[in-house]
Design a protein around this motif. Sequence first.
Motif, mmCIF file in Angstrom:
data_model
loop_
_atom_site.group_PDB
_atom_site.id
_atom_site.type_symbol
_atom_site.label_atom_id
_atom_site.label_comp_id
_atom_site.label_asym_id
_atom_site.label_seq_id
_atom_site.Cartn_x
_atom_site.Cartn_y
_atom_site.Cartn_z
ATOM 1 N N ASN A 31 -12.269 0.280 -6.840
ATOM 2 C CA ASN A 31 -10.927 -0.846 -6.951
ATOM 3 C C ASN A 31 -10.170 -0.638 -7.856
ATOM 4 O O ASN A 31 -8.907 -0.958 -7.818
ATOM 5 C CB ASN A 31 -11.545 -2.090 -6.095
ATOM 6 C CG ASN A 31 -11.982 -2.197 -4.841
ATOM 7 O OD1 ASN A 31 -11.102 -2.016 -3.896
ATOM 8 N ND2 ASN A 31 -13.396 -2.541 -4.689
ATOM 9 N N GLY A 32 -10.735 -0.828 -9.286
ATOM 10 C CA GLY A 32 -9.927 -0.694 -10.275
ATOM 11 C C GLY A 32 -9.128 0.776 -10.338
ATOM 12 O O GLY A 32 -7.997 0.697 -10.837
ATOM 13 N N SER A 33 -9.521 1.915 -9.791
ATOM 14 C CA SER A 33 -8.759 3.004 -9.907
ATOM 15 C C SER A 33 -7.676 3.095 -9.203
ATOM 16 O O SER A 33 -6.442 3.305 -9.383
ATOM 17 C CB SER A 33 -9.724 4.254 -10.078
ATOM 18 O OG SER A 33 -10.277 4.393 -8.717
ATOM 19 N N VAL A 34 -7.894 2.432 -7.831
ATOM 20 C CA VAL A 34 -6.592 2.387 -6.765
ATOM 21 C C VAL A 34 -5.706 1.438 -7.248
ATOM 22 O O VAL A 34 -4.523 1.477 -7.173
ATOM 23 C CB VAL A 34 -7.541 1.779 -5.562
ATOM 24 C CG1 VAL A 34 -6.183 1.295 -4.409
ATOM 25 C CG2 VAL A 34 -8.136 2.932 -5.029
ATOM 26 N N LEU A 35 -6.037 0.400 -8.104
ATOM 27 C CA LEU A 35 -5.221 -0.525 -8.495
ATOM 28 C C LEU A 35 -4.407 -0.142 -9.784
ATOM 29 O O LEU A 35 -3.128 -0.292 -9.970
ATOM 30 C CB LEU A 35 -6.024 -1.796 -9.121
ATOM 31 C CG LEU A 35 -6.550 -2.876 -7.811
ATOM 32 C CD1 LEU A 35 -7.393 -3.901 -8.596
ATOM 33 C CD2 LEU A 35 -5.297 -3.358 -6.979
ATOM 34 N N ALA A 36 -4.903 1.099 -10.495
ATOM 35 C CA ALA A 36 -4.306 1.665 -11.585
ATOM 36 C C ALA A 36 -3.190 2.447 -10.824
ATOM 37 O O ALA A 36 -2.099 2.586 -11.376
ATOM 38 C CB ALA A 36 -5.247 2.491 -12.254
ATOM 39 N N VAL A 37 -3.486 3.062 -9.651
ATOM 40 C CA VAL A 37 -2.382 3.726 -9.147
ATOM 41 C C VAL A 37 -1.449 2.919 -8.516
ATOM 42 O O VAL A 37 -0.294 3.318 -8.517
ATOM 43 C CB VAL A 37 -3.229 4.691 -8.075
ATOM 44 C CG1 VAL A 37 -1.972 5.405 -7.112
ATOM 45 C CG2 VAL A 37 -3.941 5.829 -8.389
ATOM 46 N N GLY A 38 -1.774 1.573 -8.188
ATOM 47 C CA GLY A 38 -0.787 0.653 -7.743
ATOM 48 C C GLY A 38 0.196 0.426 -8.803
ATOM 49 O O GLY A 38 1.482 0.092 -8.688
ATOM 50 N N VAL A 39 -0.288 0.401 -10.147
ATOM 51 C CA VAL A 39 0.623 0.004 -11.265
ATOM 52 C C VAL A 39 1.491 1.196 -11.686
ATOM 53 O O VAL A 39 2.695 0.784 -11.801
ATOM 54 C CB VAL A 39 -0.526 -0.315 -12.439
ATOM 55 C CG1 VAL A 39 0.541 -0.241 -13.723
ATOM 56 C CG2 VAL A 39 -1.016 -1.716 -12.194
ATOM 57 N N TRP A 40 0.788 2.125 -11.150
ATOM 58 C CA TRP A 40 1.846 3.474 -11.402
ATOM 59 C C TRP A 40 2.965 3.405 -10.526
ATOM 60 O O TRP A 40 4.087 3.767 -10.735
ATOM 61 C CB TRP A 40 0.991 4.674 -11.145
ATOM 62 C CG TRP A 40 1.719 6.078 -11.278
ATOM 63 C CD1 TRP A 40 2.652 6.623 -11.830
ATOM 64 C CD2 TRP A 40 1.390 7.288 -10.355
ATOM 65 N NE1 TRP A 40 3.066 7.610 -11.552
ATOM 66 C CE2 TRP A 40 2.217 8.205 -10.676
ATOM 67 C CE3 TRP A 40 0.388 7.277 -9.392
ATOM 68 C CZ2 TRP A 40 2.332 9.454 -9.710
ATOM 69 C CZ3 TRP A 40 0.519 8.706 -8.767
ATOM 70 C CH2 TRP A 40 1.388 9.718 -9.102
ATOM 71 N N ALA A 41 2.612 3.037 -8.986
ATOM 72 C CA ALA A 41 3.611 3.080 -8.146
ATOM 73 C C ALA A 41 4.606 2.037 -8.440
ATOM 74 O O ALA A 41 5.798 2.206 -7.983
ATOM 75 C CB ALA A 41 2.862 2.720 -6.822
ATOM 76 N N ILE A 42 4.350 0.928 -9.217
ATOM 77 C CA ILE A 42 5.132 -0.058 -9.431
ATOM 78 C C ILE A 42 6.134 0.591 -10.692
ATOM 79 O O ILE A 42 7.348 0.142 -10.749
ATOM 80 C CB ILE A 42 4.444 -1.420 -10.159
ATOM 81 C CG1 ILE A 42 3.767 -2.117 -8.779
ATOM 82 C CG2 ILE A 42 5.505 -2.449 -10.509
ATOM 83 C CD1 ILE A 42 2.823 -3.535 -9.396
ATOM 84 N N ALA A 43 5.652 1.211 -11.497
ATOM 85 C CA ALA A 43 6.152 1.746 -13.004
ATOM 86 C C ALA A 43 7.206 2.576 -12.244
ATOM 87 O O ALA A 43 8.358 2.701 -12.868
ATOM 88 C CB ALA A 43 5.370 2.358 -13.765
ATOM 89 N N GLN A 44 7.017 3.434 -11.555
ATOM 90 C CA GLN A 44 8.080 4.659 -11.106
ATOM 91 C C GLN A 44 8.415 4.257 -9.600
ATOM 92 O O GLN A 44 7.661 4.624 -8.557
ATOM 93 C CB GLN A 44 7.178 6.121 -10.766
ATOM 94 C CG GLN A 44 6.819 6.404 -12.247
ATOM 95 C CD GLN A 44 6.329 7.863 -12.239
ATOM 96 O OE1 GLN A 44 5.895 8.678 -11.009
ATOM 97 N NE2 GLN A 44 6.196 8.514 -13.322
ATOM 98 N N ARG A 45 9.375 3.684 -9.575
ATOM 99 C CA ARG A 45 10.177 3.200 -8.321
ATOM 100 C C ARG A 45 10.738 3.985 -7.310
ATOM 101 O O ARG A 45 10.570 3.891 -6.154
ATOM 102 C CB ARG A 45 11.173 2.037 -8.794
ATOM 103 C CG ARG A 45 10.742 0.983 -9.502
ATOM 104 C CD ARG A 45 11.916 -0.108 -9.939
ATOM 105 N NE ARG A 45 11.735 -0.957 -10.824
ATOM 106 C CZ ARG A 45 11.406 -2.144 -10.550
ATOM 107 N NH1 ARG A 45 11.537 -2.572 -9.383
ATOM 108 N NH2 ARG A 45 11.182 -3.176 -11.352
#
Length: 148
Positions: A36-50
């Motif tokens: 779950n932490g790695s998926v949330l890290a990818v979610g942060v990446w998706a937020i950072a690169q709009r």
Amino acid sequence: MEIPAINLKAIVLVHWILTVWACLYPWLPTSYVLGNGSVLAVGVWAIAQRDSIDAVLLFLIGLAATILTDIVHFGLCYVTPANLPDLFRFSAGMAILSLVLKPVSCFFVYQMYRERGGEYNINFDLETSVDSRCTTDSADSTLLGRRY
């Protein structure tokens, strides 16, 4: 009926809070936290690169994969002794709530994927995909022009 726009930050924040609360009592294995932490890290990446379609697609695939892995974790690790502490019940409730919300989150993340320009067209026809990338004209002209 128009689908309401949900912010990607809200989805990542809610799942992060629920994952942290699910791990308050040590009943889940480390793989639950890492997955779950790695998926949330990818979610942060998706937020950072709009503008990134890949980041949102990987976040969507990760959310879908964690639905299955969460079910396996709960099935293997959930215990029901007579005297359960309240913290265990709270932790298990938050983990189950996170699992229940994941299909809804997948739906909204898929809408964001479509808004960013992603397409649903998945082509599994190997003959056409190989033929479209490699034309015989360019390969034949370079091979036929040389003598061996």
